[in-house]
Scaffold this active site. Structure first.
Site, mmCIF file in Angstrom:
data_model
loop_
_atom_site.group_PDB
_atom_site.id
_atom_site.type_symbol
_atom_site.label_atom_id
_atom_site.label_comp_id
_atom_site.label_asym_id
_atom_site.label_seq_id
_atom_site.Cartn_x
_atom_site.Cartn_y
_atom_site.Cartn_z
ATOM 1 N N TYR A 130 0.811 -1.218 0.000
ATOM 2 C CA TYR A 130 0.000 0.000 0.000
ATOM 3 C C TYR A 130 0.844 1.269 0.000
ATOM 4 C CZ TYR A 130 -3.780 -3.183 0.717
ATOM 5 O OH TYR A 130 -4.670 -4.211 0.555
ATOM 6 N N LYS A 177 2.876 -14.420 5.571
ATOM 7 C CA LYS A 177 3.238 -15.361 4.508
ATOM 8 C C LYS A 177 4.762 -15.512 4.536
ATOM 9 C CE LYS A 177 1.820 -17.869 1.008
ATOM 10 N NZ LYS A 177 0.948 -19.042 1.190
ATOM 11 N N ASP A 210 -2.801 -17.943 4.611
ATOM 12 C CA ASP A 210 -3.830 -18.712 3.891
ATOM 13 C C ASP A 210 -4.520 -19.678 4.845
ATOM 14 O OD1 ASP A 210 -1.150 -19.507 3.751
ATOM 15 O OD2 ASP A 210 -1.482 -20.907 2.119
ATOM 16 N N ASP A 234 -6.145 -6.585 4.939
ATOM 17 C CA ASP A 234 -7.217 -6.053 4.105
ATOM 18 C C ASP A 234 -8.199 -7.178 3.781
ATOM 19 O OD1 ASP A 234 -8.673 -4.402 2.503
ATOM 20 O OD2 ASP A 234 -7.126 -4.066 0.999
#
Ligand code: NAP
Length: 484
Positions: A130, A177, A210, A234
């Site tokens: 972002y 991640k 995930d 987000d």
């Protein structure tokens, strides 16, 4: 004892914004919150007046002065600038934490009703993809820089732990991640592991993002606080909101050192604007977060409990959440909420017992972490080429003969293509040529780098460079899939 008065900037916003803002102000006043509203504008009318940020200086000044804002939804009208006023506000005030509580609401029926979901997602709000630093590398290859800093990770993580303490929560899951993006996402994981022992009584865990999404759907009750990077947050904060009734009832806060902004997650719902049908629940719950932020725990609990009672009873609800055919308007709902102030719910837990949030403090300044030692070991040069990898590799080996660097390998979208590994690699015209120094350099190596680029430029187009450095003897770069 009279409560001290707090001045809060109120930005009603667009569409249903004024209706939900007026409703919220009325309930807060009835609950005895001592707030002086400093009304300010942002959004569509401001864009139309030609202010490209959608947020006039008067509004920024008001928030800077008051340090607290309650905000309705803002629209960016088509054809009036590309920047969202929401993003402008978050960036201008460095509102680095996005906090999204996710709690089951009585009477808001979802496939998860009855499971007592009660968690909070803490999303880093300014870093990561972002930062919006994007470059076309070739006409067909785009790049976005993912910037994660140690200080940015530490402040969001410390805030998440402080929030867990304030809300008397006992578990915190850091979700990243890091298994794939070892340096960026791995940074947050590493800092989490370093600081979590400082918070006894809060059980830390790490969950890959995930799997976090999967676990949120399979077994959401296991979560208490989830803290994560911007992009992950987000997605999973919206996913989590969906478990308890969706964005229409989801509150949020955006918090920084100097200011805090509280806002509903939903948009301006133009289809129902001005019709008296808007549901103010999300903004009201955001205002409850705001009341706690300014220290009015009594009014916060009173409004939250009145909301649960009203939803529990199911009378005078707005059409979006009422049982079919019984929906009413905003005014009737507000009147019912006010009538229920002072009552406690019977089918769900009453409002939590909150302690003040002890915000970690990060004074303005330049944050830098000194390396114990630093050495340049090579250079990645990104090259635009339509040649076959073998041909490109041979040409670069020849071009760099006698230079300070030797070609170690070529990768294409992260996969080694020279020396060839076999397999069916699909290539595009965007290669990373990894050059390693033949022997250590003295100084910054500017002349050697310039020489390398000149040699490459005789035959090829290059578009960017990355220095390969070690910090304290540890590689500050990753290796490609298959790279030795
Ligand atoms: P939206 O405004 O959230 O509306 C989607 C639908 O959700 C509405 O049509 C309405 O459904 C329902 N809804 C949302 N909030 C509601 C409420 N408080 N009470 C009752 N129903 C509600 O999303 P959108 O249509 O995608 O966006 C519209 C505008 O809002 C866009 O300009 C967008 O950029 C902006 N926006 C702003 C923010 C923000 O400022 N934070 C966030 C999101 C979107 P029904 O039609 O079924 O009544």
């Amino acid at each position: 004892m009279t409560k001290p008065q707090t001045t809060v900037t109120a930005i009603a916003g667009d569409g249903i914004g004024p209706e939900v803002m007026n409703a919220t102000k009325a309930v807060l006043a009835a609950a005895g919150a001592n707030i002086a509203w400093d009304d300010a504008v942002a959004g569509a009318e401001v864009f139309r007046a030609g202010i490209a940020t959608g947020c006039p200086q008067d509004t920024l000044d008001s928030i800077a002065r008051n340090g607290v804002a309650l905000k309705g939804p803002l629209e960016t009208p088509v054809g009036y600038g590309e920047k969202s006023a929401n993003v402008t506000l978050r960036k201008y005030f460095e509102l680095y934490a996005n906090i999204r509580p996710v709690k089951e609401l009585p009477g808001v029926i979802t496939p998860f009703s009855g499971r007592n979901i009660d968690l909070v997602v803490v999303r880093e709000n300014v870093e990561d993809l972002y930062a919006g630093i994007e470059h076309m590398q070739t006409p067909g290859v785009a790049q976005c820089l993912k910037l994660i800093t140690e200080v940015g990770s530490e402040r969001i993580l410390r805030l998440a732990f402080a929030l867990a303490r304030a809300e008397k929560r006992t578990k915190i899951a850091c979700s990243t991640k890091a298994n794939i993006m070892k340096l960026t996402e791995g940074m947050m994981k590493k800092v989490f592991e370093r600081i979590s022992p400082e918070y006894p009584g809060i059980a830390p865990s790490h969950v890959i993002i995930d799997n976090c999404a999967h676990q949120l759907v399979i077994n959401p009750e296991q979560f208490d606080v989830i803290v994560t990077t911007n992009m992950n947050g987000d997605v999973i904060s919206d996913l989590a909101a969906g478990l308890v009734g969706g964005l229409g009832v989801a509150p949020s806060s955006n918090i920084g050192d100097k200011a805090a902004m509280f806002e509903a997650v939903h948009g301006s719902a133009p289809q129902i604007a001005g019709k008296g049908l808007a549901n103010p629940t999300a903004l009201l719950l955001s205002a409850v977060m705001m009341l706690r932020h300014i220290g009015d725990f009594e009014a916060a609990a009173s409004v939250e409990n009145a909301l649960y009672v009203t939803l529990e009873e199911g009378r005078d609800l707005t059409g979006d959440i009422a049982p079919r055919g019984t929906g009413g308007g905003t005014d009737a709902y507000v009147a019912r909420l006010i009538a229920n102030l002072g009552r406690k719910p019977t089918t769900v837990a009453a409002a939590r017992d909150y302690a003040p949030l002890e915000m970690p403090h990060w004074p303005p300044g330049t944050y830098a972490i000194a390396a114990a030692s630093r050495e340049m070991v090579g250079l990645d040069v990104f090259i635009e080429s339509e040649r076959e990898p073998t041909n490109l590799g041979a040409s670069l080996v020849m071009a760099t003969e006698g230079s300070a660097f030797r070609l170690n390998g070529l990768t294409n979208r992260g996969v080694q293509v020279w020396p060839p590994m076999g397999g069916n690699t699909f290539v595009v015209d965007h290669f990373c040529a990894r050059f390693l120094l033949r022997k250590p350099l003295v100084g910054e190596g500017v002349a050697e780098i310039a020489d390398l680029l000149q040699r490459i430029s005789r035959q090829h187009r290059w578009m960017h460079l990355e220095k390969l450095q070690t910090f304290g003897g540890i590689d500050g770069f990753t290796k490609a899939q298959g790279e030795g």
